[in-house]
Design a protein around this motif. Structure first.
Motif, PDB file in Angstrom:
ATOM      1  N   GLY A   1      -2.743   2.577  23.333  1.00 31.12           N
ATOM      2  CA  GLY A   1      -1.736   2.598  21.746  1.00 31.12           C
ATOM      3  C   GLY A   1      -2.331   2.836  21.035  1.00 31.12           C
ATOM      4  N   VAL A   2      -3.355   3.934  21.407  1.00 25.52           N
ATOM      5  CA  VAL A   2      -4.186   4.941  20.383  1.00 25.52           C
ATOM      6  C   VAL A   2      -2.570   5.843  20.159  1.00 25.52           C
ATOM      7  CG1 VAL A   2      -5.463   7.272  20.679  1.00 25.52           C
ATOM      8  CG2 VAL A   2      -6.088   4.371  20.926  1.00 25.52           C
ATOM      9  N   VAL A   3      -2.758   6.323  18.509  1.00 23.46           N
ATOM     10  CA  VAL A   3      -1.679   7.282  18.606  1.00 23.46           C
ATOM     11  C   VAL A   3      -2.383   8.606  17.889  1.00 23.46           C
ATOM     12  CG1 VAL A   3      -0.108   8.020  16.523  1.00 23.46           C
ATOM     13  CG2 VAL A   3      -0.448   5.363  17.566  1.00 23.46           C
TER      14      VAL A   3
ATOM     15  N   GLU B   1      -4.188  -1.259  18.560  1.00 20.47           N
ATOM     16  CA  GLU B   1      -4.133  -2.486  18.662  1.00 20.47           C
ATOM     17  C   GLU B   1      -2.862  -3.205  18.917  1.00 20.47           C
ATOM     18  OE1 GLU B   1      -7.369  -6.112  19.036  1.00 20.47           O
ATOM     19  OE2 GLU B   1      -5.638  -7.575  19.235  1.00 20.47           O
ATOM     20  N   LYS B   2      -2.221  -2.991  17.264  1.00 19.67           N
ATOM     21  CA  LYS B   2      -1.629  -2.993  16.494  1.00 19.67           C
ATOM     22  C   LYS B   2       0.210  -2.154  17.799  1.00 19.67           C
ATOM     23  CE  LYS B   2      -0.832  -3.217  11.789  1.00 19.67           C
ATOM     24  NZ  LYS B   2      -0.495  -2.987  10.539  1.00 19.67           N
TER      25      LYS B   2
ATOM     26  N   ALA C   1     -10.709  -5.093  16.827  1.00 22.70           N
ATOM     27  CA  ALA C   1     -10.074  -5.564  18.544  1.00 22.70           C
ATOM     28  C   ALA C   1     -10.125  -7.136  18.831  1.00 22.70           C
ATOM     29  CB  ALA C   1     -10.823  -4.648  19.218  1.00 22.70           C
ATOM     30  N   SER C   2      -9.372  -7.934  19.185  1.00 20.43           N
ATOM     31  CA  SER C   2      -9.522  -9.146  19.218  1.00 20.43           C
ATOM     32  C   SER C   2     -10.080  -9.008  21.042  1.00 20.43           C
ATOM     33  CB  SER C   2      -7.618  -9.937  19.264  1.00 20.43           C
ATOM     34  OG  SER C   2      -6.832  -8.437  20.811  1.00 20.43           O
ATOM     35  N   ALA C   3     -10.200 -10.754  20.828  1.00 20.61           N
ATOM     36  CA  ALA C   3     -11.220  -9.956  22.527  1.00 20.61           C
ATOM     37  C   ALA C   3      -9.361 -10.130  23.396  1.00 20.61           C
ATOM     38  CB  ALA C   3     -11.071 -12.355  22.515  1.00 20.61           C
TER      39      ALA C   3
END
Ligand SMILES: Cc1cc2nc3c(=O)[nH]c(=O)nc-3n(C[C@H](O)[C@H](O)[C@H](O)COP(=O)(O)OP(=O)(O)OC[C@H]3O[C@@H](n4cnc5c(N)ncnc54)[C@H](O)[C@@H]3O)c2cc1C
Lengths: 793, 264
Positions: free
Chosen positions: A655-657, A778-779, B243-245
């Motif tokens: 997910g890295v932009v 993460e988003k 970061a979530s688990a």
């Protein structure tokens, strides 16, 4: 160009030497004889009653001079921190303007709200004693998030503001907008959030106050973008002493981005405390305190609807926005989501109808106020996300949809449906320039190359406009401003022809000492080395409203030019006398007064000398000396605009932009120093990309700031950014003498939607249709997962 | 920050005695973990015993199958060491991605290993290579050294003097850095050693841990594809704003694959 260092020359910045060798003089560098230090005891709660403050132990601690509380503030009659702008609700009622005591009285309303001030002979002693102050808090229900504050039954920040509403304002015409939507072939709707960001200037705020009891004279050193405004507010509202007894000095200031415009309680308190303890009192914010107490930016929740006809021509725009104010109204806070936001909702587009409603909402957080761009980035983000969505929904090309709706060069001056009149621009030209510089034609090949590497490439754009050169005083006065927004300058020619310029603008990174010296060089034909630019001291400079809203060159520079015109005119009279010619026959060019059509000349320096040694001089009609002042009040805002193009590459596994390229073409009007203008664009882009991908000040529901350190709050760094391609297409502003529009904010305004549009473009093939700022790894990863799951189902 | 005593002893013996004899005393190496927490008043040592003058703790020696690195070697020193780069390129690479240049110029191997930050990088290499932590009074094998959050098998006042890293056949480290702090959100060290395949994961849990499932899969086939279908249980993983688990669990596999692809 009359001078190699004049307008248009990329002169190296004069001020950088002292910064690079570590000889800048910042507020914290100022240590006065007998200096004492203040540390604040601040609320750890988002909302609480303060039942008592017990200071005995702190007062008994070594080195402690005083512990001051809200009760002392009240007893001494200090005024509350005022708001500089009154906005009225739809029904004509004034906004709810709650009290803002310098130290809390009875209640605290955000984490960081100051409750007590400990003054000691060293900072360490003050800090140690502050830990001994016992505050009896009774926590109250708090509302840290805008989304919660607007919900029914939300905790109340202020009893006098039901539903936490500060004002409920609108602009535009609802009837014509309804009619536009009624006949629309397409309606595109978008809900979106503009994320809250913390300003993070490199130098944290600081204030050093000194009361000289022998002369009843107060001096304040402070990290301010506008020392005269601070003096005005201190004199008229908070400290309540006349201006001639009050000197405010903003020495070198390490960045502000808006957050150092406002009058903060600490500025008042160090002056007052100095009077009480009889010693100068210095306070310097640490970084965590900065996160909690510097006014933040943005924090909007909006719904927007765009009406289009069958061919994609915009018919109307309807916007509803909730804007967080925080717990107290900061100096310009009400103006930001109204006159600096909703008035910009036409963007660079020809819109027949617009209607916008803005509700300002109190939350248990630090104040929200102007931050680089202030309102205009929020408007641009909304509009450009919406236009992009329209292109997708209608299946139209994103460039062509914009091109079709951009105001044409022959439509200027252009009156928008939301109060502004744009004087000039050429939006098609900046669009074409940007596309060409970005090699838009080659995009497909780059996307294929990314795909071959397993990456997703996306292209995003924004065509934007902003209003700056703040601001015509009568206009903003009619809109609720409680101050004028003209600028002042004084130009002093010395007997040998060197020049000191006193400007009411304030340079805290912008390079005024160079840019303004170039104006002088250009007009008078002297070298920039012969010019000293003085700013940031109310005792040295006649007056001024400071630096923000990209106003320094267009408004401050115009004041300087007006003063220079007076100098040149007076010089003509002196030269005419010396050259034994009539004034009408004298022209001034390249630093020389000349009898037109002859080789009879007097150099500017000779004329200056004659003014101060008036032996052979028109003494009957012309005063000796060569020094002029001018005030300049702009006739209109200025309207920079342009096109920002961004390409991103996304790693679908993480997910890295990555921002692969940024190409911009701006029209910032006439450029004095292209290097400095590029630098301003670069800095703005870094902040805009920061907002889009990295930055967010995250409060929790109870009003705790969860990421108020650099371990959590992510600032953009060089490695996060590509090299920027910056182009300019100039149309000169029609109403100021220099043709300047302004460049301080364009990067932060134009680029965030281009980044997000690029991210969405990259993810579109997977079925992702929305993502909020900041688009964190993460988003993005979650959006990809959700889209894949949705598709699989 | 509270006032504290400051000592700069010239021998290990003296340093150990100072810490043993002063309640609340702490060793100070690069200060890159200790000073930040002192500034926030989260640690309030009564005395700092600087290791700066201790002799012989800043050497790097490659001796047959072992790279011995002194506790006071800075991250930068390890990153730039030709000997380390030759023997265990993954270790030099790992050191070069710790924090930023300032941190690497001050921070030390011993400090990192003693501090045992859950998001630190070195622990992944220490456990991934099956290294030995050498102290003033003994040796600690990596497999039993990291006990939990900031917890190790070091006794109170025990001084790390060196770490001995066995040279693997091949190894690699893949890190997913926190955007703000640059610490590891997830860092995976994969090594093919004489004793078999070892996979150590830092950043994801309370302390660095090995993944038996990944080691088994990679023992069968040392390819990224061998890790397809492996899931890391989220129960014991860290979760924070970055970061979530669930995301960390996902990253463990992604970074492991990248490490396998980068083995040298
Ligand atoms: C901005 C920033 C970013 C960072 N990013 C990373 C990163 O990406 N990855 C990473 O791994 N680390 C990172 N760090 C931490 C850095 O690597 C530290 O250097 C390291 O964790 C500790 O080493 P030190 O020498 O600085 O130890 P110190 O801070 O001096 O000490 C840490 C602790 O260990 C003890 N100690 C020190 N030396 C010894 C010894 N020889 N024997 C016994 N006890 C000892 C001390 O008493 C103290 O309790 C970062 C630090 C900062 C400030």
């Amino acid at each position: 160009m009359g001078n190699a260092q004049g307008i248009g020359a990329a002169v190296k910045r004069k001020e950088d030497r002292r910064f690079l060798v570590g000889r800048g003089q910042y507020t914290d560098d100022v240590t006065l004889p007998n200096q004492s230090y203040a540390v604040f005891v601040r609320s750890p709660y988002g909302h609480a009653k303060v039942n008592g403050v017990e200071a005995k132990a702190a007062l008994a601690a070594p080195g402690v001079l005083a512990v001051l509380t809200g009760a002392d503030v009240a007893a001494d009659g200090l005024g509350g921190i005022p708001c500089g702008w009154l906005v009225k609700s739809k029904d004509g009622s004034p906004m709810v303007e709650p009290p803002h005591p310098a130290l809390a009285q009875g209640k605290v309303r955000h984490v960081g709200d100051p409750v007590a001030m400990v003054i000691a002979s060293t900072k360490a002693a003050a800090k140690a004693a502050a830990a001994l102050v016992e505050v009896d808090y009774e926590p109250l229900p708090a509302v840290g998030l805008l989304a919660n504050a607007i919900a029914p039954g939300a905790p109340q920040v202020w009893d006098e503001a039901p539903g936490n509403v500060c004002f409920d304002w609108h602009i535009g015409d609802p009837a014509t907008t309804d009619a536009a939507f009624a006949k629309a072939a397409h309606v595109v709707e978008l809900d979106l959030v503009n994320n809250r960001v913390a300003p993070n200037p490199m130098e944290p705020r600081a204030a050093n106050g000194n009361f000289d009891g022998a002369n009843d004279q107060y001096t304040l050193y402070t990290t301010s973008q506008n020392p005269h405004l601070t003096r005005l507010l201190l004199a008229a509202f908070t400290l309540k002493v006349p201006e001639h007894k009050l000197r405010v000095i903003a020495p070198d200031v390490g960045g502000g981005f808006g957050s150092k415009i406002f009058h903060y309680a600490e500025e008042l308190l160090v002056l007052w405390a100095s009077r009480r303890v009889g010693r100068p009192v210095k306070w310097t914010s640490d970084r965590m305190e900065a996160f909690l107490t510097d006014a933040h930016g943005r924090d909007h929740i909006s719904n927007a609807k765009l009406a289009l006809d069958a061919n994609g021509k915009f018919l109307g725009l309807r916007v509803h926005t909730y804007a967080a104010m925080g717990a107290y109204l900061s100096t310009f806070a009400p103006a930001v989501p109204t006159y600096l936001y909703a008035t910009l909702l036409s963007g660079p587009y020809d819109f027949p109808a617009i209607y916008a409603e803005v509700k300002a909402i109190f939350t248990n957080t630090v104040a929200v106020d102007a931050y680089r761009g202030a309102g205009r980035p929020e408007a641009t983000y909304l509009l450009e996300r919406l236009v992009e969505k329209a292109a997708r929904q209608l299946g139209m090309d994103r460039v062509e949809l914009r091109r079709k709706n951009l105001i044409r060069a022959d439509q200027f001056p252009y009156q928008t449906q939301v109060a502004l009149q744009y004087d000039i621009g050429d939006y098609q030209a900046t669009l074409d320039l940007a596309l060409e510089q970005a090699d838009y034609a080659g995009y497909a090949a780059r996307a294929a190359a990314s795909k071959a590497k397993g990456k997703l490439r996306g292209f995003g754009m924004s065509t934007y406009i902003e209003a700056c050169g703040i601001a015509p005083s009568a206009l903003v006065g009619a809109l609720g401003a409680r101050a004028g927004l003209y600028e002042a300058a004084n130009v002093r020619i010395h007997p040998t022809g060197s020049v000191t310029v006193f400007t009411g603008t304030h340079s805290h990174g912008q390079g005024h000492e160079t840019t303004f010296a170039q104006l002088i060089a250009d007009r008078l034909g002297v070298s920039t080395d012969q010019v000293e630019v003085v700013h940031g001291d109310t005792d040295r400079i006649p007056f001024g409203m400071g630096t923000y809203g990209s106003r320094s060159a267009s408004v401050g520079g115009s004041a300087i030019v007006k003063a220079l015109d007076k100098i040149v005119d007076k010089g003509k009279k002196i030269a005419a006398h010396l050259l034994e010619a009539s004034v009408a026959d004298i022209e001034f060019k390249d630093g020389q007064y000349r009898v037109v059509g002859t080789d009879r000349v007097k150099a500017f320096g000779e004329v200056a000398f004659a003014a101060y040694v008036p032996h052979n001089y028109p003494i009957e009609t012309v005063e000796p000396g060569l020094e002029e002042s001018a005030f300049y009040d702009p006739k209109n805002f200025t309207f920079p605009g342009g096109t920002h193009l961004v390409e991103v590459e996304i790693d679908p596994d993480t997910g890295v932009v990555e921002v692969a390229s940024v190409t911009i073409a701006d029209d910032v009007g006439v450029i004095i120093n292209p290097m400095i203008v590029d630098g301003q664009a670069h800095g703005g882009l870094a902040q805009g990309i920061g907002q889009a991908l990295l930055e967010e000040a995250v409060y929790d529901a109870e009003g705790q700031l969860t990421n108020g350190t650099y371990m959590g709050y992510c600032m953009p760094r060089a490695a996060d950014l590509p090299n920027f391609k910056v182009g300019n297409h100039v149309t000169a502003c029609t109403h100021n003498p220099l043709g300047i529009k302004g460049v301080g904010e364009v990067g932060a305004i134009g680029v965030p939607p281009a980044v997000i549009n690029a991210v969405l473009d990259a993810l579109a093939p997977l079925g992702v249709t929305d993502i909020s700022m900041p688009a964190t790894p993460e988003k993005v990863w979650r959006a990809i997962q959700a889209a894949r799951a949705g598709k699989g189902a | 920050m509270k006032d504290f005593e400051f000592h700069r002893p010239a021998s290990i013996k003296h340093a150990v005695a100072l810490v043993a004899g002063t309640a609340g005393a702490k060793y100070l190496a690069g200060g890159q973990s200790l000073l930040p927490v002192m500034k926030l008043d989260l640690a309030e040592p009564t005395a700092l015993v600087s290791l700066a003058r201790l002799p012989g703790l800043a050497d790097i020696r490659v001796d047959g199958g072992t790279v011995a690195i002194g506790a006071l070697c800075t991250h930068d020193q390890v990153a730039r060491s030709a000997d380390v780069a030759k023997a265990i390129p993954a270790l030099a690479e790992l050191a070069s991605h710790i924090g930023d240049a300032q941190v690497r110029n001050r921070g030390t191997l011993g400090g990192s290993v003693a501090h045992a930050d859950p998001a630190a990088d070195y622990p992944a290499a220490v456990l991934g290579l099956g290294a030995t932590i050498v102290t003033d009074r003994g040796r600690h094998p990596a497999d039993t050294y990291f006990k939990g959050l900031f917890e190790t098998s070091l006794a109170d006042g025990e001084l790390v003097t060196a770490v001995h890293f066995p040279v693997p056949k091949r190894a690699a480290y893949a890190k997913f850095a926190h955007r703000a702090s640059k610490y590891a959100v997830v860092g995976v060290f994969v090594a093919e050693t004489a004793a078999g395949v070892r996979v150590a994961i830092t950043g994801a849990g309370a302390t660095v841990f090995r993944s038996a499932a990944m080691e088994a899969a990679l023992t069968t086939s040392m390819t990224p594809g061998a890790l397809d279908g492996i899931t890391v249980p989220t129960d014991d993983l860290n979760a924070d704003a970055e970061a979530s688990a669930e995301y960390r669990a996902h990253l463990c596999v992604v970074m492991a694959k990248r490490a396998v692809a980068a083995l040298r």
